[in-house]
Each structure stands twice: as structure tokens, then as C-alpha cells.
Motif scaffolding. Sequence first.
Motif, short mmCIF file in Angstrom:
data_model
loop_
_atom_site.label_atom_id
_atom_site.label_comp_id
_atom_site.label_asym_id
_atom_site.label_seq_id
_atom_site.Cartn_x
_atom_site.Cartn_y
_atom_site.Cartn_z
N THR A 1 0.84 -1.21 0.00
CA THR A 1 0.00 0.00 0.00
C THR A 1 0.87 1.25 0.00
OG1 THR A 1 -1.73 -1.18 1.23
CG2 THR A 1 -1.84 1.22 1.23
N LEU A 2 1.94 1.26 0.81
CA LEU A 2 2.83 2.42 0.87
C LEU A 2 3.50 2.67 -0.48
CD1 LEU A 2 4.42 4.63 2.34
CD2 LEU A 2 6.04 2.86 3.09
N LEU A 3 4.01 1.62 -1.12
CA LEU A 3 4.67 1.80 -2.42
C LEU A 3 3.68 2.32 -3.47
CD1 LEU A 3 6.96 -1.37 -2.61
CD2 LEU A 3 7.61 0.98 -2.07
N TYR A 4 2.47 1.78 -3.48
CA TYR A 4 1.45 2.25 -4.43
C TYR A 4 1.16 3.73 -4.21
CZ TYR A 4 -3.11 2.93 -6.60
OH TYR A 4 -4.16 3.43 -7.36
N ASP A 5 1.00 4.15 -2.95
CA ASP A 5 0.69 5.55 -2.65
C ASP A 5 1.83 6.47 -3.09
OD1 ASP A 5 -1.72 4.78 -1.58
OD2 ASP A 5 -1.06 4.87 0.52
N LEU A 6 3.07 6.07 -2.85
CA LEU A 6 4.21 6.92 -3.21
C LEU A 6 4.35 7.06 -4.73
CD1 LEU A 6 6.91 5.74 -0.62
CD2 LEU A 6 5.39 7.73 -0.49
N ILE A 7 4.14 5.95 -5.46
CA ILE A 7 4.24 6.00 -6.92
C ILE A 7 3.12 6.87 -7.50
CG2 ILE A 7 4.10 4.64 -9.04
CD1 ILE A 7 5.43 2.34 -7.50
N MET A 8 1.88 6.67 -7.02
CA MET A 8 0.73 7.44 -7.52
C MET A 8 0.85 8.92 -7.15
SD MET A 8 -1.13 5.57 -9.36
CE MET A 8 -2.46 6.76 -9.53
N CYS B 1 9.14 -6.48 -9.06
CA CYS B 1 8.20 -6.94 -10.10
C CYS B 1 7.80 -8.39 -9.86
CB CYS B 1 8.85 -6.81 -11.48
SG CYS B 1 9.11 -5.09 -12.00
N ALA B 2 8.71 -9.20 -9.41
CA ALA B 2 8.41 -10.61 -9.14
C ALA B 2 7.86 -10.81 -7.73
CB ALA B 2 9.68 -11.46 -9.32
N ARG C 1 -5.97 -8.62 -2.04
CA ARG C 1 -5.88 -8.74 -3.50
C ARG C 1 -6.10 -7.39 -4.18
NH1 ARG C 1 -9.75 -14.02 -4.43
NH2 ARG C 1 -8.41 -15.62 -3.44
N GLU C 2 -7.04 -6.63 -3.66
CA GLU C 2 -7.32 -5.32 -4.25
C GLU C 2 -6.07 -4.43 -4.23
OE1 GLU C 2 -10.18 -1.41 -3.45
OE2 GLU C 2 -10.09 -3.06 -2.00
N LYS C 3 -5.38 -4.38 -3.09
CA LYS C 3 -4.18 -3.54 -2.97
C LYS C 3 -3.05 -4.05 -3.88
CE LYS C 3 -5.03 -2.00 1.80
NZ LYS C 3 -6.44 -2.40 1.85
N LEU D 1 -1.14 -2.13 -7.25
CA LEU D 1 0.29 -1.93 -7.46
C LEU D 1 0.77 -2.64 -8.73
CD1 LEU D 1 2.94 -0.78 -6.55
CD2 LEU D 1 3.26 -2.77 -5.03
N VAL D 2 0.26 -3.86 -8.99
CA VAL D 2 0.63 -4.57 -10.23
C VAL D 2 0.18 -3.76 -11.44
CG1 VAL D 2 0.22 -6.64 -11.62
CG2 VAL D 2 0.64 -6.85 -9.16
N GLY D 3 -1.03 -3.17 -11.35
CA GLY D 3 -1.52 -2.37 -12.47
C GLY D 3 -0.64 -1.17 -12.75
N VAL D 4 -0.05 -0.57 -11.70
CA VAL D 4 0.86 0.56 -11.89
C VAL D 4 2.21 0.08 -12.44
CG1 VAL D 4 2.18 2.34 -10.68
CG2 VAL D 4 -0.23 1.98 -10.14
N LEU D 5 2.67 -1.10 -11.98
CA LEU D 5 3.98 -1.59 -12.39
C LEU D 5 3.99 -2.26 -13.76
CD1 LEU D 5 5.25 -3.16 -9.02
CD2 LEU D 5 5.89 -0.95 -10.03
#
Length: 463
Positions: free
Chosen positions: A338-345, A381-382, A396-398, A402-406
Motif C-alpha cells: 500500500t505504501l509503495l502504491y501511494d508513493l508512486i501514484m 516486479c516478481a 488482492r485489491e491492494k 500496485l501490479v496495475g501501476v507496475l
Amino acid sequence: MSGWAGLLSITARVTLLLLLGSLLFSCSSLSQRVPEFALTKIEERDIKDASGKELVTEDDADPEDLEVFHPTDQWQTLRAGQAVPAGSHVRLNLQTGEREAKLPDTENGQSGTREERRRGRRRLGKVDVDANSFTSEELKKALAKMKASEKAERKAREEEVRKKFRPIEQLKEEFEKLNMKIETDYEIMVKLISKFNSSASTLDEKVAALYDLEYYVHQVDNAKDFLSLGGLQLVIEGLNNSEASLKEHAAFVLGAALSSNPKVQIEAIEGGALQKLLVILATEQPLAVRKKALFALSSMLRHFPYAQQQFLKLGGLQVLRSLFRHQGMELLRVRVVTLLYDLIMEKMLLEDSQHGEQMEEKMQQYQQVRLVPAVVEQGWCALVPNLLAMPEHDTREKVLKLVGVLVAFCREHYRGDSALGTALSLLRSEYEELAAQEQREGDKDGYFRELLGSVNTIIQELR
């Protein structure tokens, strides 16, 4: 002599006859006129019942207990205790011995038309009152009673309110009796910081002080006061404490003070908080301590590009990646994703927004933060797709986010990852069924339909 005596006898007889005739005529005339000239008043003290006991008269009765008599243009019998309206005709029926009353006769012999009687009625409050039925004194008394009743009702309502709420004077007196006063947040924090910093305080007292401080420093102004009082540096030093409970609650207070508060974020990173938090996450610590440390780290990094840059320089991604190697860290892994997704977005949304002068300066700071390249280089990525095997839909949602962003940066790796392809196919089948069930239940834009959309988007991107 005998002749004179006879003459006198005849004269006396004639006179007697005349007197008798006059008397009979008077009685006859009186009998015929009884209805018109009936007795209108009798002495109340002379009315007795069959046993000879005096009856209760109108003068003796309570005025509020009297029943009002409503006269008409016909004679009606009065019952004992009935009050006769002023102006009514009253008589004593010599044949029945009962009192009777009726309305007074008008000039044409009638008791007044309906319209005349209607004009005689007045409105008093909400009650229709016949002006001919009561005297002015009685109306005044009735009005006084209505006012008294309203006043009593108002007092009753006020008394009811007083029972529910105590006046401020009473509250002040009670506080004074208890030797208490209302303290400000600032004063409370001064006491809590002093208790936490005191060598005389026990471990439990220090933990309790930190627990209470966390509640207050959530507010931005309180967090600034906490900083000016020296409390921030104390909790940063508390991160090095050997007691796990103190370390846990110190991180908790730090994270609360850092949330959306740039001034505190700057002071914290300059005070060495970032390094201490990474040490806690990288070493063997109880799960509760690591959880609070990750919370504080997330609060420091969000919307603070300088801290993100320092985080990468200090090897923060490697520290977070180490949490995926240990058992029992599933909860922390989800929070890291969740933290990585928030920082990238956060950075992507800033790049897509319109830039003002202030935003240009902030954009320059974000350009120095090379988070996504570091994520790709260090094997995230892996690492991230493996979490899709977890059964919780929220997890799964979270991970799908992140997979969708990566996907844009890890496309080649994802295309060659057969395990990811299988996982996405299984998720699509599962969420198609759940989304269909939602639709049958009338929820066209449900939660599972959204998850199905995320899965289909990733599959489409990888074709």
C-alpha cells in the motif's frame, strides 16, 4: 222600628254580596295572570326538603361547582344547584312547586332571533362564551383562571428543563468543590511530557503518558506545540529504548505527529527519526513494534519528497523487502504494498496536474526521487504478484492496484511469468461469478465488479 231593622238587614246583605263578588273577581283575575306574574324570587332559607332539613342553596354552594343553566324561550325546570344566567325570568310553579326559568321576552313577545343570539356570543381564548350567560365579573374570573393556568404550564416546562440541565453556576461550584479546573491541550501535554521524561515515573506510567499523547498530537496545532515543548525529540530518543512497549508507543506518537504536518516532518528527519525507524524494521523486533514503526515511516514519507529521497539513499527499499522473507509478516507486507502504491501514484498525479510556481518547485524535488527504477531493479516486479495468492479480497485489491501501476515498467517480466498468468485467470473466473451474483442482487457497480475490472485491465495490458 221593625221597619228600620229590616232595611239595615237588606243593606248588609247587599254589601256582603258585593264584597264576595269583588273577592271572587280578584281571585279569578289572579288565577288567570299567574303565568305572567309568577313569583320571580323566593327566600332560599325557606326551601326545605320533605324531612324539614334545609337544602343547600346557590349562595351556600361553591361557585366553581355550580352547573350553568342554559335558558330558552320556553319555561324549563331548574335543578338544584343550577346557576341562572343574569337577566333570565324565574318563577315558582304553584302547581308543581318547582322553579322554572326562560329567556326574557322581547318587545314582539319572542326571545330574540337566532342571529341576535349569535351576535350575543363572543370568543374568549379558544372557548365560545355566551355574553348573555355570564356577568362581566364571571368573565374576568374565567380569564384570570386561564392566565393562571398558562403561567402554571410555563413554570412546569421551565422546571422540566431545569431538571435536565444544570446551570453553569452549579457546575462551577461542583468543580471548585472537587478542586478541579478545565485544562487546555497545551497544559495537558506539558504534564504528559514531564511524566514521560521523569526518572521517577514507572514503565507503566511512561507508557500511559505516551498513549495519551498520541491522542493529542493528531491535531496539527497540538503537534506543533508538541514540537516546541521538546516532546518530538524525546519520542525520537525513545525509539532506542530497550523496552519494547516504550519503543512501540514512541513510534505510535511519532507517526501521529508526522501525519500531514510538514513542519514536524522536517524536524523529525533532521532529528534522525528516519534512521531509527529503519533500524527497528531491519532488526528482530516484536510484530507490534515493527507495525508502529512502519506506521511512523509511512507518515514521514507521504507528501515529503526529500524524506523519500533520503529513504532510498539509506537502503529503505531493501529493509522493506526483508519483511517478505520472514514468516508471520503478512500484515506488514500488505502495508508495504500500500505504501509503495501511494508513493508512486503521488508522483504520477503531480506530474499530470497543472503546475503553478509552488508546484514547479515541488515537482523538481520529486524528479530527484527515482522510486520506480529502484523498485524494478530490486526485484519488486516478481515479489508483489506472489501476494495475489492470499485469500482476502482486500489484500488482492491492494496488490492488483500496485501490479496495475507496475505493468508499464515490468511488462516483459510479467509476460514471461506463467504463475502470474495462472493467478490472473483464476481471479477472473472467481470475480466473474461474484460480480454476476452482485448484479442479480441489483448491485450493478459492486465491489467485485471493480476487482474484475482491475484483473481484466492487467490481462489486456499483457497481451
